[in-house]
Design an enzyme around this catalytic site. Structure first.
Site, PDB file in Angstrom:
ATOM      1  N   HIS A  97      22.907  27.894  13.527  1.00 29.30           N
ATOM      2  CA  HIS A  97      22.076  29.086  13.378  1.00 29.30           C
ATOM      3  C   HIS A  97      22.245  29.643  11.981  1.00 29.30           C
ATOM      4  CE1 HIS A  97      20.046  32.790  14.402  1.00 29.30           C
ATOM      5  NE2 HIS A  97      21.043  33.454  13.836  1.00 29.30           N
ATOM      6  N   GLY A 102      -1.022 -15.477  -1.797  1.00 31.20           N
ATOM      7  CA  GLY A 102      -0.395 -16.451  -0.898  1.00 31.20           C
ATOM      8  C   GLY A 102      -1.375 -16.953   0.141  1.00 31.20           C
ATOM      9  N   GLU A 114     -15.808  14.959  11.629  1.00 33.93           N
ATOM     10  CA  GLU A 114     -15.047  14.122  12.562  1.00 33.93           C
ATOM     11  C   GLU A 114     -15.896  13.788  13.794  1.00 33.93           C
ATOM     12  OE1 GLU A 114     -12.081  12.389  13.007  1.00 33.93           O
ATOM     13  OE2 GLU A 114     -12.903  12.046  15.002  1.00 33.93           O
ATOM     14  N   VAL A 136     -21.020  10.468  11.247  1.00 37.33           N
ATOM     15  CA  VAL A 136     -21.584  10.219   9.924  1.00 37.33           C
ATOM     16  C   VAL A 136     -22.430   8.953   9.980  1.00 37.33           C
ATOM     17  CG1 VAL A 136     -21.004   9.578   7.552  1.00 37.33           C
ATOM     18  CG2 VAL A 136     -19.839  11.498   8.656  1.00 37.33           C
ATOM     19  N   ILE A 142      -5.126  10.519   7.077  1.00 35.38           N
ATOM     20  CA  ILE A 142      -5.440  10.455   5.644  1.00 35.38           C
ATOM     21  C   ILE A 142      -6.358  11.612   5.261  1.00 35.38           C
ATOM     22  CG2 ILE A 142      -6.656   9.129   3.855  1.00 35.38           C
ATOM     23  CD1 ILE A 142      -5.584   6.589   5.091  1.00 35.38           C
ATOM     24  N   THR A 164       0.837  -1.198   0.000  1.00 31.29           N
ATOM     25  CA  THR A 164       0.000   0.000   0.000  1.00 31.29           C
ATOM     26  C   THR A 164       0.876   1.253   0.000  1.00 31.29           C
ATOM     27  OG1 THR A 164      -1.708  -1.163   1.237  1.00 31.29           O
ATOM     28  CG2 THR A 164      -1.775   1.232   1.322  1.00 31.29           C
TER      29      THR A 164
HETATM   30  P1  NAI Z   1      -7.300   7.532  11.577  1.00 30.73           P
HETATM   31  O1  NAI Z   1      -7.550   6.473  12.559  1.00 30.73           O
HETATM   32  O2  NAI Z   1      -6.048   8.348  11.629  1.00 30.73           O
HETATM   33  O3  NAI Z   1      -8.517   8.579  11.599  1.00 30.73           O
HETATM   34  C1  NAI Z   1      -9.856   8.191  11.406  1.00 30.73           C
HETATM   35  C2  NAI Z   1     -10.771   9.226  11.998  1.00 30.73           C
HETATM   36  O4  NAI Z   1     -12.112   8.928  11.621  1.00 30.73           O
HETATM   37  C3  NAI Z   1     -10.751   9.231  13.530  1.00 30.73           C
HETATM   38  O5  NAI Z   1     -10.431  10.537  13.973  1.00 30.73           O
HETATM   39  C4  NAI Z   1     -12.173   8.811  13.903  1.00 30.73           C
HETATM   40  O6  NAI Z   1     -12.616   9.430  15.076  1.00 30.73           O
HETATM   41  C5  NAI Z   1     -12.985   9.252  12.689  1.00 30.73           C
HETATM   42  N1  NAI Z   1     -14.272   8.558  12.520  1.00 30.73           N
HETATM   43  C6  NAI Z   1     -14.541   7.243  12.657  1.00 30.73           C
HETATM   44  N2  NAI Z   1     -15.853   6.991  12.425  1.00 30.73           N
HETATM   45  C7  NAI Z   1     -16.447   8.163  12.126  1.00 30.73           C
HETATM   46  C8  NAI Z   1     -17.793   8.558  11.792  1.00 30.73           C
HETATM   47  N3  NAI Z   1     -18.799   7.690  11.697  1.00 30.73           N
HETATM   48  N4  NAI Z   1     -18.039   9.869  11.553  1.00 30.73           N
HETATM   49  C9  NAI Z   1     -17.029  10.781  11.612  1.00 30.73           C
HETATM   50  N5  NAI Z   1     -15.752  10.459  11.921  1.00 30.73           N
HETATM   51  C10 NAI Z   1     -15.461   9.168  12.173  1.00 30.73           C
HETATM   52  O7  NAI Z   1      -7.451   6.801  10.160  1.00 30.73           O
HETATM   53  P2  NAI Z   1      -7.027   7.224   8.688  1.00 30.73           P
HETATM   54  O8  NAI Z   1      -6.801   8.693   8.578  1.00 30.73           O
HETATM   55  O9  NAI Z   1      -8.031   6.592   7.793  1.00 30.73           O
HETATM   56  O10 NAI Z   1      -5.622   6.519   8.502  1.00 30.73           O
HETATM   57  C11 NAI Z   1      -5.523   5.086   8.562  1.00 30.73           C
HETATM   58  C12 NAI Z   1      -4.177   4.647   9.035  1.00 30.73           C
HETATM   59  O11 NAI Z   1      -3.184   4.987   8.097  1.00 30.73           O
HETATM   60  C13 NAI Z   1      -3.797   5.279  10.344  1.00 30.73           C
HETATM   61  O12 NAI Z   1      -3.366   4.270  11.224  1.00 30.73           O
HETATM   62  C14 NAI Z   1      -2.671   6.202  10.007  1.00 30.73           C
HETATM   63  O13 NAI Z   1      -1.703   6.262  11.041  1.00 30.73           O
HETATM   64  C15 NAI Z   1      -2.091   5.602   8.741  1.00 30.73           C
HETATM   65  N6  NAI Z   1      -1.571   6.664   7.904  1.00 30.73           N
HETATM   66  C16 NAI Z   1      -0.429   7.298   8.288  1.00 30.73           C
HETATM   67  C17 NAI Z   1       0.054   8.353   7.562  1.00 30.73           C
HETATM   68  C18 NAI Z   1       1.269   9.062   8.043  1.00 30.73           C
HETATM   69  O14 NAI Z   1       1.964   8.521   8.900  1.00 30.73           O
HETATM   70  N7  NAI Z   1       1.551  10.270   7.568  1.00 30.73           N
HETATM   71  C19 NAI Z   1      -0.585   8.818   6.328  1.00 30.73           C
HETATM   72  C20 NAI Z   1      -1.795   8.091   6.045  1.00 30.73           C
HETATM   73  C21 NAI Z   1      -2.229   7.053   6.801  1.00 30.73           C
END
Ligand code: NAI
Length: 468
Positions: A447, A114, A205, A239, A186, A40
C-alpha cells in the site's frame, strides 16, 4: 553449410527460438529478409509504436492537467522530428541487441529471402540475387504476418496518405484529421498517438464495439474513456472504399445493418483491419507444406507441419497474433527440437493495449464463460476507490476478476487502468498455478499501489472489498 536448425524469420518467434536452441547446444542459422533482426515487432511494430505512445503521452501530459498538480508549464511545443528520432534510436538499440545476442550465442545469420526446398533444405537469395543453399535437420518457419487490408475492398496503401501501421509510425507532420479504419489494437494505439499530438481522430469500426473479443464491460468503458479524450467513433459501419482525393483521401462507409452510404474526408487514413499470415515466396506449396483455410501454416501441438522436420511458430500459425505468444512458442519448439518437453499454456496468454489508460486481460471473458455455460462469480473494483490512483489522478478504469463459482479458481482477469499492462501479470502467474480468487484476495499487496485494486476485485468475488 549444415545446421541442426535453420529458422526463417527473426521476429520475436524466430529470434527467441534461435537463442533458446543455441543455449540448448544446437547449431543454429537464421535467415532474415530485412537488413536488421527483430521482425515486424522490433522494426515497425510493437517497439517503435511504444516509443511514440510514450513520447506523445508525455507531450499530452505537459499540456493537460499539470496545473492541477501545481506544476505550471508553458504550452509544450512539438518537435516531431526529434520524437521520430527517439523512436528510431529505440528501434536501433533493440535490433542491435538481437544482433549482439546472435553473436553471443554463436548463431549464424543470412540476410536474404529464405525459401524452403523440402525436407532439410533452405535456399537464401540475397539482394544481389546470389543464392546460398543451406541444410539442416530442422527448418522453422517464423515468417510472421503482413497487413491484411480491408476484406473485399481494393485499397492502394501508399504509406503517406493511406497508411498501414508502418506509415502511421512515420508521418512527417501531424494530420489535421486522421480516419482510422478498424477499432482494434493498432487503430486505437496509433489513433491515440496522433490524437495526443493534435489530430482529430475518427475511428470507423464494423462491429458494434471497439476491441471486439475483449470483455464487453471493458470495451464499453474503454470506448467512453477514449471518447472523453476526443476520439470520435462510427460503430457498426462497414468501410466500402478508400480513395485518395487531392492532398488527402475519402473514406466511404455504410451502416452494417443497412442504410445510406456516407463518406468522410481525411488527411491521412490508417488501415488497421487486421493482419494475415506471411507465406509468400516461401516455396511452401512446392515443398508440400499444408496451409489451413485461413492461409496459416498447419501444425500439430508440437509445431510440426505435415512435412517431417519442417516446423512453424508465431503469427504464421493459428492463435493470437502476439509477439509474446510467438516467443513462448519459440522456446517450446527449441526444447522439443533438443529432445525436451516444450509446452505453451494457451489458456494464460495476456494481452495488452498500450493506450492511456492501458487495457489488459488474461483468460476468459465474461461472455466466453456464459457461452460455455460455466457457472462463475465476478468481482469488480474501480480505481476511483484506490488511494494511489487518486494521488496520481489515474482513476479511470477498474479491475474485474472472474472465478469459477464452485472451485473459486480464477478463470479471467480484465483491467482498464494506468499500468494495467504490468498489473495483469500477477493474475497470469496466479492462473498458471491454478490459483483461486481467495488466494489472490489474501495475498498481501503493498500500500498504496494500483495493484491493490486487483486484490480488492478478488475479494469482491468471494467476500466483500474493504474500500468500497
Ligand atoms: P484487429 O483484428 O485487432 O482489429 C481490426 C478491426 O477492424 C476489427 O475490429 C474489425 O472488426 C475491423 N474491420 C474489419 N473490416 C472492416 C471494415 N470493412 N470496416 C470497418 N472495420 C473493419 O487488427 P489490427 O488492429 O489491425 O491488429 C492486427 C494484429 O496485430 C492483431 O492480431 C493484434 O493483436 C496485433 N497487435 C497487437 C498489439 C498489442 O498487443 N498491443 C499492438 C498492435 C497489433
Amino acid at each position: 553449410m549444415s545446421y541442426d536448425v535453420i529458422i526463417i524469420g527473426s521476429g520475436p518467434g524466430g529470434y527467441v527460438c534461435a537463442i533458446k536452441a543455441a543455449q540448448l547446444g544446437l547449431k543454429v542459422a537464421v535467415v532474415e529478409k530485412r537488413p536488421t533482426f527483430g521482425g515486424t515487432c522490433l522494426n515497425i511494430g510493437c517497439i517503435p509504436s511504444k516509443a511514440l505512445l510514450h513520447a506523445s503521452e508525455m507531450f499530452h501530459h505537459a499540456g493537460h492537467g499539470m496545473d492541477a498538480l501545481g506544476v505550471e508549464v508553458d504550452k509544450p511545443k512539438l518537435n516531431l522530428e526529434k520524437m521520430m528520432a527517439h523512436k528510431d534510436a529505440t528501434v536501433k538499440s533493440n535490433v542491435d541487441g538481437v544482433a549482439f545476442l546472435f553473436k553471443k550465442n554463436k548463431i549464424d545469420s543470412f540476410i536474404g529471402h529464405g525459401k524452403v526446398l523440402g525436407e532439410g533444405k533452405v535456399c537464401v537469395t540475397d539482394a544481389d540475387g546470389k543464392e546460398t543453399e543451406l541444410e539442416a535437420k530442422n527448418v522453422v518457419i517464423a515468417t510472421g504476418s503482413d497487413v491484411a487490408g480491408i476484406p473485399g475492398v481494393k485499397v492502394e496503401i501508399d504509406e503517406k496518405v493511406i497508411v498501414s501501421s508502418t506509415g502511421a509510425i512515420a508521418l512527417d507532420k501531424v494530420p489535421e484529421h486522421i480516419v482510422v479504419v478498424g477499432g482494434g489494437v493498432i487503430g486505437l494505439e496509433m489513433g491515440s498517438v496522433w490524437g495526443r499530438l493534435g489530430a482529430k481522430v475518427t475511428v470507423i469500426e464494423y462491429l458494434d464495439t471497439i476491441l471486439g473479443g475483449m470483455d464487453a464491460d471493458v470495451s464499453k468503458q474503454f470506448q467512453r474513456i477514449l471518447a472523453k479524450q476526443g476520439m470520435d467513433f462510427k460503430l457498426g459501419a462497414k468501410v466500402t472504399g478508400v480513395k485518395t482525393s487531392g492532398k488527402g483521401a475519402t473514406v466511404s462507409f455504410e451502416p452494417v445493418k443497412g442504410g445510406d452510404a456516407q463518406s468522410i474526408d481525411a488527411d491521412v487514413v490508417l488501415i488497421a483491419t487486421g493482419r494475415k499470415p506471411f507465406t509468400e515466396g516461401l516455396g511452401l506449396e512446392d515443398a508440400g507444406v499444408v496451409l489451413d483455410e485461413r492461409g496459416r501454416v498447419r501444425t500439430d501441438t508440437h509445431y510440426q507441419t505435415n512435412v517431417p522436420g519442417v516446423y512453424a511458430i508465431g503469427d504464421v500459425i493459428a492463435g493470437p497474433m502476439l509477439a509474446h505468444k510467438a516467443e513462448d512458442e519459440g522456446v517450446a519448439l527449441a526444447e522439443i527440437m533438443a529432445g525436451q518437453a516444450g509446452h505453451v499454456n494457451y489458456e494464460v496468454i495476456p494481452s495488452v493495449v498500450y493506450t492511456q489508460p492501458e487495457v489488459a486481460a488474461v483468460g476468459k471473458t465474461e461472455e466466453e464463460l456464459k457461452q460455455a455455460g460455466v457457472k462463475y462469480k465476478a468481482g469488480k473494483f474501480p480505481f476511483t476507490a484506490n488511494g494511489r490512483a487518486r494521488a496520481m489522478q489515474a482513476q479511470d478504469g477498474f479491475v474485474k476478476v472472474l472465478a469459477d463459482a464452485e472451485t473459486d479458481r480464477v478463470l479471467g482477469v480484465h483491467i482498464i487502468g494506468f499500468g494495467a499492462g504490468e498489473m495483469i501479470h500477477e493474475a497470469a502467474v496466479l492462473m498458471e498455478f491454478g490459483g483461486s480468487s481467495e488466494d489472490l484476495g489474501r495475498t498481501c499487496h503493498a500500500h498504496p499501489t494500483m495493484s491493490e485494486a486487483v486484490k480488492e476485485a478478488a475479494l469482491a468475488t468471494f467476500a466483500k472489498p474493504i474500500h468500497l
